[in-house]
Structures are given as structure tokens and as C-alpha cells.
Write a protein that holds these residues in place. Structure first.
Motif, PDB file in Angstrom:
ATOM      1  N   ASN A  85     -13.936  -3.058  -9.585  1.00  0.00           N
ATOM      2  CA  ASN A  85     -14.823  -1.603  -9.203  1.00  0.00           C
ATOM      3  C   ASN A  85     -13.073  -0.550  -9.308  1.00  0.00           C
ATOM      4  O   ASN A  85     -13.806  -0.103  -8.505  1.00  0.00           O
ATOM      5  N   ASN A  86     -12.169  -0.079  -9.473  1.00  0.00           N
ATOM      6  CA  ASN A  86     -11.002   0.399  -9.345  1.00  0.00           C
ATOM      7  C   ASN A  86     -10.512   0.503  -7.776  1.00  0.00           C
ATOM      8  O   ASN A  86     -10.198   1.680  -7.130  1.00  0.00           O
ATOM      9  N   GLU A  87     -11.449  -0.624  -7.246  1.00  0.00           N
ATOM     10  CA  GLU A  87     -10.637  -0.694  -5.928  1.00  0.00           C
ATOM     11  C   GLU A  87      -9.232  -0.821  -5.763  1.00  0.00           C
ATOM     12  O   GLU A  87      -8.326  -1.081  -5.066  1.00  0.00           O
ATOM     13  N   GLU A 133      -4.955  -2.045  -1.124  1.00  0.00           N
ATOM     14  CA  GLU A 133      -5.354  -0.827  -1.080  1.00  0.00           C
ATOM     15  C   GLU A 133      -6.798  -0.642  -0.257  1.00  0.00           C
ATOM     16  O   GLU A 133      -7.213  -1.705  -0.059  1.00  0.00           O
ATOM     17  N   THR A 134      -6.623   0.572   0.504  1.00  0.00           N
ATOM     18  CA  THR A 134      -7.961   0.795   0.969  1.00  0.00           C
ATOM     19  C   THR A 134      -9.247   1.733   0.376  1.00  0.00           C
ATOM     20  O   THR A 134      -8.188   2.566  -0.181  1.00  0.00           O
ATOM     21  N   ALA A 135     -10.308   1.661   0.676  1.00  0.00           N
ATOM     22  CA  ALA A 135     -11.047   2.523  -0.775  1.00  0.00           C
ATOM     23  C   ALA A 135     -10.660   3.593  -0.022  1.00  0.00           C
ATOM     24  O   ALA A 135     -11.480   4.157  -1.070  1.00  0.00           O
ATOM     25  N   ASP A 145      -3.072  -3.248  -4.014  1.00  0.00           N
ATOM     26  CA  ASP A 145      -3.560  -2.605  -4.903  1.00  0.00           C
ATOM     27  C   ASP A 145      -3.834  -2.908  -6.337  1.00  0.00           C
ATOM     28  O   ASP A 145      -3.783  -2.074  -7.499  1.00  0.00           O
ATOM     29  N   LYS A 196      -6.402  -8.054  -0.352  1.00  0.00           N
ATOM     30  CA  LYS A 196      -7.146  -6.293  -1.057  1.00  0.00           C
ATOM     31  C   LYS A 196      -5.419  -6.403  -0.841  1.00  0.00           C
ATOM     32  O   LYS A 196      -5.587  -4.730  -0.842  1.00  0.00           O
ATOM     33  N   GLY A 232      -8.125   5.137  -2.915  1.00  0.00           N
ATOM     34  CA  GLY A 232      -8.345   5.174  -4.216  1.00  0.00           C
ATOM     35  C   GLY A 232      -9.982   6.215  -4.655  1.00  0.00           C
ATOM     36  O   GLY A 232     -10.280   6.486  -3.984  1.00  0.00           O
ATOM     37  N   SER A 282       0.327  -1.593   0.026  1.00  0.00           N
ATOM     38  CA  SER A 282       0.326   0.163   0.296  1.00  0.00           C
ATOM     39  C   SER A 282       0.542   1.552  -0.076  1.00  0.00           C
ATOM     40  O   SER A 282       0.480   2.146   0.558  1.00  0.00           O
ATOM     41  N   PRO A 296      -6.737   3.670  -9.696  1.00  0.00           N
ATOM     42  CA  PRO A 296      -6.189   3.070  -8.672  1.00  0.00           C
ATOM     43  C   PRO A 296      -5.384   4.366  -8.230  1.00  0.00           C
ATOM     44  O   PRO A 296      -4.808   4.601  -8.996  1.00  0.00           O
TER      45      PRO A 296
END
Length: 392
Positions: free
Chosen positions: A181-183, A54-56, A115, A113, A59, A9, A64
């Protein structure tokens, strides 16, 4: 990783290829099978998937974190992703089935999760569409049934049309974009011309590359003909992946480091540059990443390809690599995968050291090669936790 394919991250990071086989007291790492030439070439019976965590909150709906880092934009932390591998009995069956490709590509992302999520595939996937039959044989690795060692054989190689031969790749990329979804960024990848040619001339993996070097030094016109065919085809393949959802594409040229600098300038560099120039004409905003394992002796030449990011392995000090590459190119890497066998304190120290040396822009945090067999899963989780907690 095979098809040719490798962060956390902060700046985006990279955990390259490696096979996963749990030790007696450890759970096996969640993994997917994927083939990629990520720094060492194809690994028999192994596939890996790249993911970035990465955390939502970091982003954006538009872009992203990993893509923003590559573009040198001011970001809160470095993005990171990693490759996880697992043995499977039939690579081609799994990598040519849309549902399996999507499921395997998403496995590491769902657990950690990261990036980025890398397409589960192989750098050799385009070969049948170029009239080059191959398979991945258990216990042996990639096998080219009819190695290309004559002018007549090379003349039979045709241009790759991805829409006709690998529609499942486009379908899988579209589904991955919808899912994440771009997360996270969705990454595609291809093999570089010289690396693909090496497999095709050698007939598979090689230790000394004597057959392709014999062709290069005694019949260079034959090799140049083959390299040009791969160049045109891989440029088209990158565009196809981008048109179907890939937000960045990594080019694996693992075997280019078997060349001396002067031979790299003849048999690899000009073809990589052709690919980049062709892609940038139609997709100027698409980030292109170049990974060549053991490339310390070629480092200053890699930016001449025109790529946006150079991925470093751990044999190059990050600060020195930054200095040698120059300030106009982003970097990816480059923690020794063996570090993940150390204590959590040791892992944290190395992460902070790498990020500090890389600076606060244009860095994707990752391993410098694939995860090693037996790596404790809790240490992989710690890597992502530390990376996602970093702030510039």
C-alpha cells in the motif's frame, strides 16, 4: 540472486545478492528464495528478495519514497532496501506459484520494513515462453537443456508473451501492491539481452564465456539475431510488470562486464538502449535501474542506455562514481557487503560516508552486492536502523 535480481532509509539503498547460511552462533537471516543476476549471475539453489525500508511518516499515499528519490525530488532521507537469500529445494516451483511468490517477497519487508519490495522471481523465468527449456539443478545452478549455438537454434526462439506464459507474475505484483500500500515501492526486474544470451549460449553459468565470445567474434550475425529477440521480449516483459503494479524495474546485466568497452558498445549497449526507448514510449514515468557488477570500466557508457538509475558496486568510490556518471542520473549503492561483519560503529561510519559522498538527491542507499553467508542478523537490523534515522 537469480532471476536475474538487489536499500535503507536515506537515499534509497541496495543490498544485493548473496546466500544466507547462518554461522554456528548466529540465527539465519530471514530470507526468501529468488533468482536474479544481481551483480554476479545466478546462484545455484539461491534466491533473494529485495526490500526497502521506510517509516510511514516519510512516504506518501501518492508515491513511495524510493520512487521520489529516483526522480530526484527533494526528500527527507535516502531510501534503502536489501536482498535476503535462503536455500530452497525447488526454485521454479516456488517462483511460479502466486501465493509462494507473494509470501516470499514480503518476508524481508515484514521483518525490516525497507523502502522497497522486490518480486521473488528469476531472470530466466521467461525462457520457456521463448521456446528455451531450462531448469535450476541443485548443486549445479541453471541448466539450458539445448544451448543456442547455431543459426537454426536461434531461429526457433520465439517472442515472449508474458500474459500467456507468466500470468502468476502479474497476479503476484498486483497482490504485492495491495499488501504494501505504497509504504514501500514494489520492484520488478528482468535480465538484459547479453546476460540472457550468455546463459543460453553457454548452457548455464560460465567462468570464461568462451562459447558466447566465439559466437560474437566469429558469427556475430547469429548473436545479434538472438540479442534482438531478447530485446523485444524484455521490453514487453517490463511493460507487463509495470501494468500489473511494478513501480520501478531493475535490469540485470551482470555478464556485460565480461565484455571489453568496444564489445559492450556492440553487443550490450544498443540493446539496452532499445529496451529503455521502447518502455519510455509507453511508460515514460516508470523508473528503470541498471545493475552490472564490476562495471567500473564501463561506467561512463551506462548512462547512454537512458536508464534513470545506475547501481554501483563497492569497487567504485561513490563520489568518483557520481562524478563519472554525471549529474543527470540517479545512483544506487554501494556499501561493501563485507562491512556488515564489522562493528555497529564501523557500519554506521560507512553508511554516513556513502550517503555524504552520494549527495542529498537521486541516491538509493544499498549494498554494492548481495549479503554474505553468515552475516549477523543484528548487523542487518542495525543497517536499516541507521538508514531510517538519516536526515538530509
Amino acid at each position: 540472486m537469480a532471476t536475474a535480481c538487489p536499500p535503507l532509509s536515506l537515499p534509497p539503498a541496495y543490498l544485493p545478492r548473496g546466500s544466507t547460511s547462518a554461522g554456528p552462533a548466529r540465527r539465519p537471516l530471514p530470507a526468501v528464495r529468488c533468482s536474479a543476476v544481481g551483480g554476479g549471475g545466478l546462484v545455484p539453489g539461491i534466491v533473494f528478495s529485495e526490500v526497502m525500508a521506510e517509516t510511514a511518516a516519510v512516504g506518501t499515499a501518492e508515491e513511495p519514497l524510493l520512487v521520489s528519490a529516483i526522480k530526484g525530488k527533494k526528500i527527507e532521507r535516502p531510501p534503502s532496501y536489501q536482498l535476503l537469500c535462503e536455500r530452497h529445494p525447488s526454485f521454479r516451483e516456488r517462483s511460479e506459484n502466486v501465493d509462494l511468490v507473494v509470501e516470499i517477497s514480503l518476508q524481508p519487508w515484514k521483518v525490516f520494513k525497507p523502502d522497497g519490495v522486490i518480486l521473488f522471481s528469476d531472470i530466466l523465468t521467461p525462457l520457456p515462453g521463448m521456446n528455451i527449456p531450462f531448469d535450476i539443478v541443485k548443486g549445479k545452478g541453471p541448466v539450458i537443456f539445448d544451448p543456442l549455438r547455431t543459426a537454426a537454434a536461434v531461429n526457433e526462439v520465439r517472442e515472449f508473451v508474458p500474459e500467456e506464459w507468466v500470468p502468476y507474475v502479474g497476479q503476484a505484483l498486483n497482490l504485492l501492491r495491495e499488501e504494501v500500500n505504497n509504504e514501500a515501492a514494489v520492484l520488478g526486474f528482468v535480465g538484459a539481452p547479453f546476460t540472457l544470451a550468455s546463459y543460453c549460449v553457454e548452457g548455464g553459468s560460465s567462468k570464461n564465456f568462451s562459447k558466447i565470445k566465439k559466437m560474437a567474434f566469429s558469427e556475430p550475425e547469429i548473436l545479434h539475431n538472438l540479442l534482438q529477440k531478447f530485446t523485444t521480449s524484455m521490453a514487453n516483459y517490463i511493460k507487463y510488470q509495470a501494468d500489473n503494479g511494478a513501480q520501478a524495474v531493475q535490469i540485470f546485466d551482470s555478464w556485460a562486464t565480461e565484455l571489453s568497452p568496444v564489445d559492450f558498445e556492440e553487443f550490450s549497449l544498443p540493446y539496452l538502449k532499445q529496451i529503455v526507448d521502447s518502455v519510455k514510449e509507453t511508460h515514460p514515468e516508470l523508473p528503470l535501474i541498471l545493475y552490472a557488477s564490476g562495471s567500473g570500466g564501463l561506467l561512463e557508457r551506462l548512462p547512454l542506455t537512458g536508464v534513470d538509475v545506475v547501481s554501483l558496486d563497492w569497487t567504485v568510490d561513490m563520489a568518483e562514481g557520481r562524478k563519472r556518471l554525471g549529474s543527470n542520473i540517479a545512483v544506487q549503492g554501494n556499501i561493501d557487503p563485507g562491512v556488515l561483519f564489522g562493528s555497529k560503529e564501523f557500519i554506521s561510519k560507512r553508511i554516513h560516508d556513502t550517503v555524504q559522498k552520494a549527495g542529498n538527491s537521486g541516491h538509493v542507499l544499498n549494498l554494492g552486492h548481495g549479503i554474505k553467508v553468515g552475516t549477523p542478523e543484528e548487523n542487518v537490523a542495525h543497517f536499516f536502523e541507521v538508514a531510517k534515522g538519516l536526515r538530509y
